[in-house]
Each structure stands twice: as structure tokens, then as C-alpha cells.
Design an enzyme around this catalytic site. Structure first.
Site, mmCIF file in Angstrom:
data_model
loop_
_atom_site.group_PDB
_atom_site.id
_atom_site.type_symbol
_atom_site.label_atom_id
_atom_site.label_comp_id
_atom_site.label_asym_id
_atom_site.label_seq_id
_atom_site.Cartn_x
_atom_site.Cartn_y
_atom_site.Cartn_z
ATOM 1 C CG ASN A 102 -4.664 -12.242 1.359
ATOM 2 O OD1 ASN A 102 -4.492 -13.304 1.953
ATOM 3 N ND2 ASN A 102 -5.194 -12.205 0.135
ATOM 4 C CB SER A 125 3.253 -19.201 4.540
ATOM 5 O OG SER A 125 3.257 -20.608 4.375
ATOM 6 C CE1 TYR A 136 4.064 -18.040 -0.493
ATOM 7 C CE2 TYR A 136 4.571 -20.058 0.699
ATOM 8 C CZ TYR A 136 3.707 -19.015 0.414
ATOM 9 O OH TYR A 136 2.476 -18.964 1.033
ATOM 10 C CB ALA A 137 10.512 -20.899 2.475
ATOM 11 C CB ALA A 138 13.619 -16.655 1.702
ATOM 12 C CE LYS A 162 3.343 -15.754 1.968
ATOM 13 N NZ LYS A 162 2.459 -14.568 1.912
HETATM 14 N N1 LIG Z 1 -3.739 -21.248 0.326
HETATM 15 C C1 LIG Z 1 -2.793 -21.695 1.124
HETATM 16 O O1 LIG Z 1 -2.653 -22.916 1.343
HETATM 17 C C2 LIG Z 1 -1.902 -20.721 1.843
HETATM 18 C C3 LIG Z 1 -1.083 -21.218 2.884
HETATM 19 C C4 LIG Z 1 -0.246 -20.337 3.551
HETATM 20 C C5 LIG Z 1 -0.214 -19.013 3.193
HETATM 21 N N2 LIG Z 1 -1.005 -18.548 2.174
HETATM 22 C C6 LIG Z 1 -0.906 -17.133 1.817
HETATM 23 O O2 LIG Z 1 -2.204 -16.558 1.891
HETATM 24 C C7 LIG Z 1 -2.311 -15.496 0.934
HETATM 25 C C8 LIG Z 1 -3.531 -15.721 0.070
HETATM 26 O O3 LIG Z 1 -3.462 -16.993 -0.526
HETATM 27 P P1 LIG Z 1 -4.673 -17.615 -1.371
HETATM 28 O O4 LIG Z 1 -4.519 -19.085 -1.315
HETATM 29 O O5 LIG Z 1 -5.940 -16.984 -0.965
HETATM 30 O O6 LIG Z 1 -4.247 -17.135 -2.829
HETATM 31 P P2 LIG Z 1 -5.132 -16.920 -4.121
HETATM 32 O O7 LIG Z 1 -4.251 -17.236 -5.267
HETATM 33 O O8 LIG Z 1 -6.467 -17.621 -3.990
HETATM 34 O O9 LIG Z 1 -5.438 -15.358 -4.073
HETATM 35 C C9 LIG Z 1 -4.442 -14.415 -4.275
HETATM 36 C C10 LIG Z 1 -5.085 -13.195 -4.934
HETATM 37 O O10 LIG Z 1 -4.064 -12.215 -5.108
HETATM 38 C C11 LIG Z 1 -4.225 -11.620 -6.380
HETATM 39 N N3 LIG Z 1 -2.936 -11.071 -6.811
HETATM 40 C C12 LIG Z 1 -1.857 -11.756 -7.260
HETATM 41 N N4 LIG Z 1 -0.866 -10.916 -7.554
HETATM 42 C C13 LIG Z 1 -1.317 -9.660 -7.257
HETATM 43 C C14 LIG Z 1 -0.758 -8.372 -7.334
HETATM 44 N N5 LIG Z 1 0.503 -8.164 -7.773
HETATM 45 N N6 LIG Z 1 -1.506 -7.308 -6.951
HETATM 46 C C15 LIG Z 1 -2.770 -7.478 -6.514
HETATM 47 N N7 LIG Z 1 -3.370 -8.692 -6.434
HETATM 48 C C16 LIG Z 1 -2.645 -9.774 -6.795
HETATM 49 C C17 LIG Z 1 -4.725 -12.737 -7.272
HETATM 50 O O11 LIG Z 1 -5.384 -12.212 -8.418
HETATM 51 C C18 LIG Z 1 -5.647 -13.500 -6.327
HETATM 52 O O12 LIG Z 1 -6.985 -13.015 -6.406
HETATM 53 C C19 LIG Z 1 -0.985 -15.482 0.188
HETATM 54 O O13 LIG Z 1 -0.126 -14.535 0.754
HETATM 55 C C20 LIG Z 1 -0.451 -16.888 0.404
HETATM 56 O O14 LIG Z 1 0.940 -16.941 0.282
HETATM 57 C C21 LIG Z 1 -1.832 -19.388 1.502
#
Ligand SMILES: NC(=O)c1ccc[n+]([C@@H]2O[C@H](COP(=O)([O-])OP(=O)(O)OC[C@H]3O[C@@H](n4cnc5c(N)ncnc54)[C@H](O)[C@@H]3O)[C@@H](O)[C@H]2O)c1
Length: 255
Positions: free
Chosen positions: A89, A142, A158-160, A162
């Protein structure tokens, strides 16, 4: 309970979507190794889990560093003796970006966070899952990895990355299928986590309205709505699903 006697690793479990997934897995009876680089976020997850904290192991660790990935897998195997589920995630956009100038200072870090770490984690759990002849891998991609962002946010790296996660999902599903391991992806649209809310708040009011208008369901996703898909993909309900991507974006790609 859909995940009774299962053991899962959830990366980025201190944040919005990962936290919701870890909680949903625990509610469904799984034991969960919650990994995050931010220890405080894991401690607050532990508090929220409360009486069920014996089902939780917190790992303050970097999901992009090969050594700590291997250490986490060893730790889970020595404590619980099995790894049935991996949810990759961790992710997000890093650095400045622009699609008109093709400047992307955060390229390496973004690819490492979203794609390379995901691959390394799958590599690390593949052996124990193969020995068990059972495994469920769920990669959080994503909608931006398949379509151009509808908010105008244009993080090319990011897009690439994902998009790479979606192809990684398909190819690894092919490689591991005969070992009883399924590999699937979820591609969310905007999710109301702290990161998602920040992105939303940066949008001009007119753009917010347009994005909502173009989203058939008419609202933005809550983390629990991604967690329920992860439960499905991690459970026996999805036994014949592999190499698939579930788009969870309220239908905006159909607009
Ligand atoms: N929120 C959105 O709108 C959205 C949309 C599409 C995809 N996503 C994807 O969903 C996933 C989660 O997103 P989110 O919104 O919950 O993000 P978030 O920022 O709330 O949570 C991400 C967590 O990852 C942790 N983290 C960051 N770098 C790290 C590392 N190197 N090692 C371990 N932990 C690490 C952070 O401390 C944080 O707790 C991501 O992959 C994001 O790209 C999110």
C-alpha cells in the site's frame, strides 16, 4: 470471519488507506504485521485496535529498503510462522512536477516508493507463500496509473510508477499462479485520507465542482471503501481472481 487464521503484512499501515485495511483485516480475524516508517502512526493504530492488539504486530520500517523488507518478513515468519497476505500500500507522489516542462525532480524516489518497493516485497514473500502453496498479494495502484488525472495534478513519475504497478501485477500473477498465489491491484480515485484531502483542498473551487460532476457516484471515496475491496481480494471469495485491477473511482473514468 473471512480472514480467520490468516497472517498479512500491510505496508504504509499508519496512513489512511493502509490503516483502514489493517483494521478491516483484524476485524475479519487476521493477524496483521503493520509496517510504516512513522512509528507514532503505528502506535496510534495500536491504540485504535485496542482489545484485539494481540492480532497486531507493528513494524517501524522502510518499505523501500531491501534489508528492512527482508527483516520484516523474517520477523513475521519467526513470530507467526506463515505469511498469507501482502498488501503493498505504501506510495505517493514526491517532489515537484509539471507535465508541460517534463521536469520531475522526484523521479527516482517516486519510482522507488511506488514500484520498486512493491516488487521487492513480493520477492521477499514469494518463498514462504510458495512453500505454503497459498498467497494473496494486493497492490494499491491508482486510477492515475491508468488514466490521466482528472484533477489536473500531473505527477509524471507517480503516474508512470502506478502504471508500472498494474503491469507488475499482471506479470507476477502469471509467474506465481501455479503456486496458488493470486496477485491483484486496486486503482483508487481520490480517497479522503489526509493526503487525498490535501490534494482536494489545493484544487480551485470550480475544478472541485467539475471533478465531482464527472464522478457518477457524486462523492469521494472513504478509506473503508478501499479496505473492503482488499478484504475481498485477500479472502477465498476471490479465489479465481488474479492479474486483475479493480478500479474504485466512483466511475469518473466513464465520464
Ligand atoms: N488518497 C488518495 O486519494 C489515493 C488515490 C489513489 C491511490 N492512492 C494510493 O494509496 C496508497 C495509500 O495512500 P494514502 O492516501 O493512504 O497515503 P497516506 O499518506 O495517508 O499514507 C501513506 C503511509 O505510508 C507511510 N510511508 C511513506 N513512506 C514510507 C516508507 N518508505 N516505508 C514505510 N512507510 C512509508 C507514511 O508514513 C503513511 O503512514 C498509496 O500507494 C497512494 O498512492 C491514494
Amino acid at each position: 470471519m473471512k480472514l480467520k487464521n490468516r497472517v498479512g503484512i500491510v505496508t504504509g499501515a499508519g496512513g489512511g488507506i493502509g490503516r483502514a485495511i489493517a483494521q478491516a483485516f483484524i476485524e475479519e480475524g487476521a493477524r496483521v504485521a503493520a509496517l510504516d516508517i512513522n512509528l507514532d502512526s503505528l502506535l496510534s493504530l495500536e491504540q485504535e485496535v485496542g482489545a484485539r492488539s494481540s492480532q497486531l504486530m507493528i513494524c517501524a520500517s522502510d518499505a523501500t529498503a531491501l534489508e528492512s523488507i527482508r527483516d520484516t518478513v523474517d520477523l513475521v515468519m519467526s513470530k507467526w510462522g506463515q505469511i498469507d497476505i501482502l498488501v503493498n500500500n505504501v506510495g505517493g507522489g514526491i517532489g515537484t512536477h509539471s507535465d508541460s516542462t517534463l521536469v520531475d525532480e522526484g523521479w527516482d524516489a517516486t519510482v522507488a516508493l511506488n514500484l520498486t518497493g512493491c516488487f521487492c516485497f513480493i520477492q521477499a514473500v514469494a518463498d514462504p507463500m510458495r512453500r505454503q502453496k497459498y498467497g494473496r498479494v494486493v497492490n494499491i495502484s491508482s486510477s492515475g496509473g491508468r488514466y490521466r488525472s482528472n484533477t489536473g495534478a500531473a505527477n509524471i513519475a507517480y503516474a508512470a510508477a502506478k502504471g508500472g504497478v498494474l503491469q507488475l501485477t499482471r506479470t507476477v500473477a502469471h509467474a506465481l499462479g501455479r503456486d496458488g498465489i493470486t496477485v491483484n491491484a486496486i486503482a483508487p480515485g481520490l480517497v479522503m485520507t489526509q493526503a487525498g484531502r490535501k490534494e482536494y483542498e489545493m484544487l480551485a473551487p470550480a475544478l472541485r465542482e467539475r471533478v465531482l460532476r464527472e464522478t457518477p457516484l457524486g462523492y469521494f471515496c472513504e478509506p473503508s471503501e478501499i479496505a473492503s475491496i482488499a478484504v475481498f481480494l485477500a479472502s477465498s471469495d476471490a479465489s479465481y481472481v488474479t492479474g486483475a485491477t479493480i478500479l474504485a473511482n466512483g466511475g469518473w473514468c466513464t465520464s
